[in-house]
Design a protein around this motif. Structure first.
Motif, PDB file in Angstrom:
ATOM      1  N   UNK A   1       0.803  -1.235   0.000  1.00 28.27           N
ATOM      2  CA  UNK A   1       0.000   0.000   0.000  1.00 28.27           C
ATOM      3  C   UNK A   1       0.828   1.274   0.000  1.00 28.27           C
ATOM      4  N   UNK A   2       2.085   1.200   0.440  1.00 21.34           N
ATOM      5  CA  UNK A   2       2.930   2.388   0.426  1.00 21.34           C
ATOM      6  C   UNK A   2       3.271   2.879  -0.964  1.00 21.34           C
ATOM      7  N   UNK A   3       3.128   2.019  -1.957  1.00 21.40           N
ATOM      8  CA  UNK A   3       3.313   2.419  -3.355  1.00 21.40           C
ATOM      9  C   UNK A   3       1.946   2.763  -3.946  1.00 21.40           C
ATOM     10  N   UNK A   4       1.891   3.596  -4.990  1.00 22.33           N
ATOM     11  CA  UNK A   4       0.599   4.055  -5.500  1.00 22.33           C
ATOM     12  C   UNK A   4      -0.071   3.129  -6.513  1.00 22.33           C
ATOM     13  N   UNK A   5       0.575   2.024  -6.890  1.00 25.55           N
ATOM     14  CA  UNK A   5       0.126   1.273  -8.064  1.00 25.55           C
ATOM     15  C   UNK A   5      -1.297   0.734  -7.937  1.00 25.55           C
ATOM     16  N   UNK A   6      -1.605   0.031  -6.870  1.00 24.82           N
ATOM     17  CA  UNK A   6      -2.913  -0.620  -6.804  1.00 24.82           C
ATOM     18  C   UNK A   6      -4.049   0.402  -6.728  1.00 24.82           C
ATOM     19  N   UNK A   7      -3.855   1.477  -5.935  1.00 21.26           N
ATOM     20  CA  UNK A   7      -4.943   2.458  -5.853  1.00 21.26           C
ATOM     21  C   UNK A   7      -5.061   3.254  -7.140  1.00 21.26           C
ATOM     22  N   UNK A   8      -3.949   3.491  -7.829  1.00 27.03           N
ATOM     23  CA  UNK A   8      -4.021   4.209  -9.103  1.00 27.03           C
ATOM     24  C   UNK A   8      -4.648   3.346 -10.199  1.00 27.03           C
ATOM     25  N   UNK A   9      -4.366   2.050 -10.191  1.00 27.05           N
ATOM     26  CA  UNK A   9      -4.992   1.154 -11.175  1.00 27.05           C
ATOM     27  C   UNK A   9      -6.512   1.158 -10.983  1.00 27.05           C
ATOM     28  N   UNK A  10      -6.960   1.091  -9.733  1.00 24.85           N
ATOM     29  CA  UNK A  10      -8.396   1.157  -9.467  1.00 24.85           C
ATOM     30  C   UNK A  10      -8.968   2.507  -9.911  1.00 24.85           C
ATOM     31  N   UNK A  11      -8.249   3.580  -9.587  1.00 25.24           N
ATOM     32  CA  UNK A  11      -8.731   4.922  -9.942  1.00 25.24           C
ATOM     33  C   UNK A  11      -8.809   5.114 -11.446  1.00 25.24           C
ATOM     34  N   UNK A  12      -7.862   4.519 -12.194  1.00 27.39           N
ATOM     35  CA  UNK A  12      -7.888   4.651 -13.657  1.00 27.39           C
ATOM     36  C   UNK A  12      -9.140   4.012 -14.243  1.00 27.39           C
ATOM     37  N   UNK A  13      -9.589   2.918 -13.635  1.00 23.25           N
ATOM     38  CA  UNK A  13     -10.835   2.307 -14.107  1.00 23.25           C
ATOM     39  C   UNK A  13     -12.025   3.224 -13.811  1.00 23.25           C
ATOM     40  N   UNK A  14     -12.024   3.832 -12.626  1.00 26.28           N
ATOM     41  CA  UNK A  14     -13.121   4.739 -12.284  1.00 26.28           C
ATOM     42  C   UNK A  14     -13.082   5.998 -13.147  1.00 26.28           C
ATOM     43  N   UNK A  15     -11.879   6.463 -13.483  1.00 28.45           N
ATOM     44  CA  UNK A  15     -11.763   7.637 -14.358  1.00 28.45           C
ATOM     45  C   UNK A  15     -12.396   7.364 -15.717  1.00 28.45           C
ATOM     46  N   UNK A  16     -12.354   6.100 -16.145  1.00 30.09           N
ATOM     47  CA  UNK A  16     -12.954   5.735 -17.420  1.00 30.09           C
ATOM     48  C   UNK A  16     -14.463   5.862 -17.448  1.00 30.09           C
ATOM     49  N   UNK A  17     -15.094   5.915 -16.251  1.00 32.78           N
ATOM     50  CA  UNK A  17     -16.551   6.093 -16.179  1.00 32.78           C
ATOM     51  C   UNK A  17     -16.940   7.542 -15.953  1.00 32.78           C
ATOM     52  N   UNK A  18     -16.000   8.352 -15.466  1.00 32.34           N
ATOM     53  CA  UNK A  18     -16.294   9.706 -15.003  1.00 32.34           C
ATOM     54  C   UNK A  18     -16.446  10.685 -16.164  1.00 32.34           C
ATOM     55  N   UNK A  19     -17.524  11.473 -16.130  1.00 29.43           N
ATOM     56  CA  UNK A  19     -17.747  12.536 -17.131  1.00 29.43           C
ATOM     57  C   UNK A  19     -17.730  11.999 -18.558  1.00 29.43           C
ATOM     58  N   UNK A  20     -18.355  10.868 -18.748  1.00 28.48           N
ATOM     59  CA  UNK A  20     -18.460  10.256 -20.075  1.00 28.48           C
ATOM     60  C   UNK A  20     -17.628   8.999 -20.177  1.00 28.48           C
ATOM     61  N   UNK A  21     -18.297   7.851 -20.302  1.00 25.82           N
ATOM     62  CA  UNK A  21     -17.583   6.575 -20.420  1.00 25.82           C
ATOM     63  C   UNK A  21     -16.759   6.556 -21.704  1.00 25.82           C
ATOM     64  N   UNK A  22     -15.607   5.888 -21.649  1.00 27.84           N
ATOM     65  CA  UNK A  22     -14.659   5.919 -22.761  1.00 27.84           C
ATOM     66  C   UNK A  22     -15.279   5.454 -24.069  1.00 27.84           C
ATOM     67  N   UNK A  23     -16.055   4.371 -24.035  1.00 25.76           N
ATOM     68  CA  UNK A  23     -16.628   3.866 -25.285  1.00 25.76           C
ATOM     69  C   UNK A  23     -17.602   4.867 -25.904  1.00 25.76           C
ATOM     70  N   UNK A  24     -18.348   5.567 -25.062  1.00 23.17           N
ATOM     71  CA  UNK A  24     -19.286   6.568 -25.574  1.00 23.17           C
ATOM     72  C   UNK A  24     -18.529   7.788 -26.086  1.00 23.17           C
ATOM     73  N   UNK A  25     -17.448   8.151 -25.391  1.00 26.34           N
ATOM     74  CA  UNK A  25     -16.639   9.285 -25.850  1.00 26.34           C
ATOM     75  C   UNK A  25     -16.005   9.006 -27.206  1.00 26.34           C
ATOM     76  N   UNK A  26     -15.613   7.773 -27.447  1.00 26.37           N
ATOM     77  CA  UNK A  26     -15.025   7.430 -28.751  1.00 26.37           C
ATOM     78  C   UNK A  26     -16.036   7.655 -29.871  1.00 26.37           C
ATOM     79  N   UNK A  27     -17.300   7.302 -29.615  1.00 20.48           N
ATOM     80  CA  UNK A  27     -18.345   7.565 -30.608  1.00 20.48           C
ATOM     81  C   UNK A  27     -18.523   9.071 -30.806  1.00 20.48           C
ATOM     82  N   UNK A  28     -18.435   9.817 -29.699  1.00 28.51           N
ATOM     83  CA  UNK A  28     -18.592  11.274 -29.782  1.00 28.51           C
ATOM     84  C   UNK A  28     -17.461  11.889 -30.602  1.00 28.51           C
TER      85      UNK A  28
END
Length: 373
Positions: free
Chosen positions: A336-363
């Motif tokens: 937990x002292x390294x950022x990798x696991x929490x950042x990997x989880x956050x990157x998945x959540x970022x993909x849903x935030x303010x427009x899901x990636x698949x929908x943004x690609x269509x846009x």
């Protein structure tokens, strides 16, 4: 002045936030004192005018500060900026609301949120089902909002509701809602990815009565206004994803220089260095797209395409490169002292935030075709 501010943000992120964030990734929650420290730096009023208690910087500084903060913890940075966004909006809508709520928002005593998403309604914003019915004394709200950043602890929200028929974007309005008012019931949302620093939650609105002046954006204007705000949000989320990848690169570089394998440092092994440099190159590309979007938002130009492209690029970079860099760390990267696991989880959540990636690609495809026609 902006350089000094960003230096202070970096010191706070690396010295205070990163130290606490390891516990948040396994279910602990940020202490209130940390929000007060963030407020003292001006992180809750980055773009709020100085005469109203803020720092008076522009959007580029907001994006840069969030990139640094997200390098320590994405969720905490998102929690802060969502309160900031409400404070900034109140500065634009009138003195009464600003005078009532700004002191608590800017001091970190009160959290705030923007409430768009509903159960079953995410990127299709026009389909929201929360209703606003006009009554003699003002308005009455009914509905539910879900997956809201700061939703579990916010005291104030800008709630988007339908004043006409569901699906009619011109009927959507924005209302300022005290979440401690009668008829509001809040709840927390958790998942296998810890969301305590995001404060993710939702709330039910059951016969919530509001005065006439609680309407901040009338039908016909609210839908367009939130789309413009989303372009800014997509851009700073892109910057935040870049910050997470940079933090992972920094950790991997330090570890690669000190950890030896087969008699030499990891960073002297050609395959290790090749993978590391590939992650660096991917981040450089994502940053170029983000810089273009930041420039357009800061200038008040049409940022629809640039913001969508930046978010796709940076989210995709984070989702691909964070696991790659974790692999270079080996099992050590799971601590937990390294950022990798929490950042990997956050990157998945970022993909849903303010427009899901698949929908943004269509846009992006639609906007590009329109631009070329």
């Amino acid at each position: 002045m902006s350089h000094a501010f960003l230096d202070q943000v970096a010191h706070f992120a690396k010295g205070r936030v990163a130290a606490e964030a390891a516990a948040w990734s396994i279910g602990a929650a940020p202490e209130p004192a940390l929000y007060h420290e963030a407020a003292a730096l001006g992180l809750l009023g980055i773009e709020v005018p100085e005469e109203m208690g803020g720092r008076g910087f522009g959007f580029a500084i907001r994006a840069a500060a969030l990139e640094v903060l997200a390098g320590a913890d994405f969720g905490f940075a998102m929690s802060l900026v969502n309160t900031h966004n409400i404070a900034l909006r109140l500065c634009e809508v009138g003195q009464d609301a600003a005078a009532q709520y700004l002191p608590d928002l800017l001091s970190g005593r009160m959290h705030a949120c923007t409430a768009l998403t509903e159960p079953g309604t995410g990127s299709d914003f026009a389909a929201i089902r929360t209703t606003a019915r006009q009554v003699a004394a003002g308005w009455e709200l009914e509905g539910e909002k879900a997956w809201i950043i700061n939703g579990r602890q916010a005291g104030l929200s800008i709630v988007y509701a339908q004043c006409a028929e569901v699906g009619d974007s011109s009927g959507i309005a924005a209302f300022l809602v005290d979440l401690n008012a009668p008829g509001v019931t809040r709840y927390a949302i958790d998942s296998a990815f810890s969301q305590t620093s995001l404060g993710t939650g939702g709330f039910y609105l059951s016969g919530v009565k509001l005065p006439h002046e609680a309407m901040l954006a009338a039908p016909g204007t609210a839908f367009k206004a939130i789309l413009q705000e989303i372009n800014a949000a997509r851009t700073y989320v892109a910057a935040m994803c870049n910050g997470m990848v940079q933090a992972a690169l920094d950790s991997a570089a330090a570890y690669g220089a000190e950890r030896c394998s087969f008699g030499k440092p990891l960073n002297a092994i050609p395959r290790w260095q090749t993978e590391f440099e590939a992650a660096q190159a991917a981040l450089m590309q994502a940053r170029r797209a983000t810089e273009q979007a930041v420039e357009k938002v800061a200038q008040g130009a049409d940022a629809q395409l640039a913001a969508a492209e930046a978010k796709i690029s940076s989210v995709s970079c984070a989702q691909a490169q964070l696991p790659r860099l974790l692999q270079l760390m080996g099992a050590e990267g799971l601590r937990p002292g390294h950022p990798f696991t929490r950042h990997i989880a956050a990157a998945q959540m970022a993909g849903f935030t303010d427009g899901a990636t698949n929908i943004l690609k269509d846009r992006v495809a639609r906007l590009t075709a329109r631009k070329e026609s």
